[in-house]
Design a protein around this motif. Structure first.
Motif: not given
Length: 220
Positions: A27-55
């Protein structure tokens, strides 16, 4: 003994914990792929966790930082690309296989813009780089050999020639992708037409040898 607390709750077994961990990582890899595609490497790991629905703590147990996550996204993207390229190399018609091979290699580079530099230049010190290059070379060798046998791919094309053409198309994506991320598709038919067995002009120079090709490919 404190009976008011009720019976002890069973602890999840190791297999269940492992499945949960694998699911969270995916779930983290899928969310990271989505966020990085949209905004480069600007999103934080916290952002990715929220998108993935994990703590957030779960995210940091899997990846120490977003760059480690980006490498995991990259590795998964490359493996998917290689599997598609290997399927293309097995196609019965070599000309169709060569077209599918180029699409398999170029499509992720165009779609994964944030990770494009990683896709276009895996550093030589990466222990996985040699395996990627070997698998790509094997695909090209198979396609060219079968293409010559079927007389659909020109006989004077070398494996390194195809590698150079891949690099040129990657440069096109990098240079003009912001203007049109699908522009590479306009030029792919021109490239493929030049590789046909009935191409009207012979090649005037010798191809690069493998050592020279790889040294320039990874020079930066």
């Amino acid at each position: 003994m404190d009976e008011s607390a009720g019976p002890a709750q069973p602890q999840p077994d190791r297999r269940t914990r492992r499945k949960d961990a694998e699911r969270n990582r995916s779930a983290l890899i899928a969310a990271g792929s989505e966020l990085f595609d949209a905004a480069g490497l600007l999103p934080t790991l916290d952002d990715v966790a929220r998108r993935a629905g994990v703590g957030v703590g779960t995210a940091y147990r899997h990846f120490p930082n977003k760059y480690a996550l980006a490498q995991a996204v990259f590795a998964e993207t490359v493996e998917t690309m290689l599997e598609a390229a290997e399927c293309a190399a097995k196609m019965e018609d070599a000309a169709d296989g060569l077209a599918a091979f180029f699409e398999a290699v170029l499509e992720p580079q165009a779609n994964k813009r944030a990770l494009g530099k990683l896709l276009r230049g895996t550093p030589t010190e990466d222990p996985g780089a040699g395996n990627v290059q070997a698998r790509v070379k094997r695909c090209i060798d198979q396609l060219l050999q079968r293409g010559r046998e079927q007389r659909v791919i020109r006989a004077d094309v070398a494996t390194t020639d195809v590698g150079v053409l891949m690099s040129l198309m990657a440069h096109l994506i990098e240079t003009f992708g912001d203007a049109n991320p699908r522009l590479w598709r306009r030029f792919l038919p021109i490239l493929l037409d030049g590789l046909r067995a009935d191409a009207p002009t012979s090649l005037p120079e010798q191809p690069l040898n493998t050592s020279a090709f790889l040294s320039r490919l990874t020079a930066g």
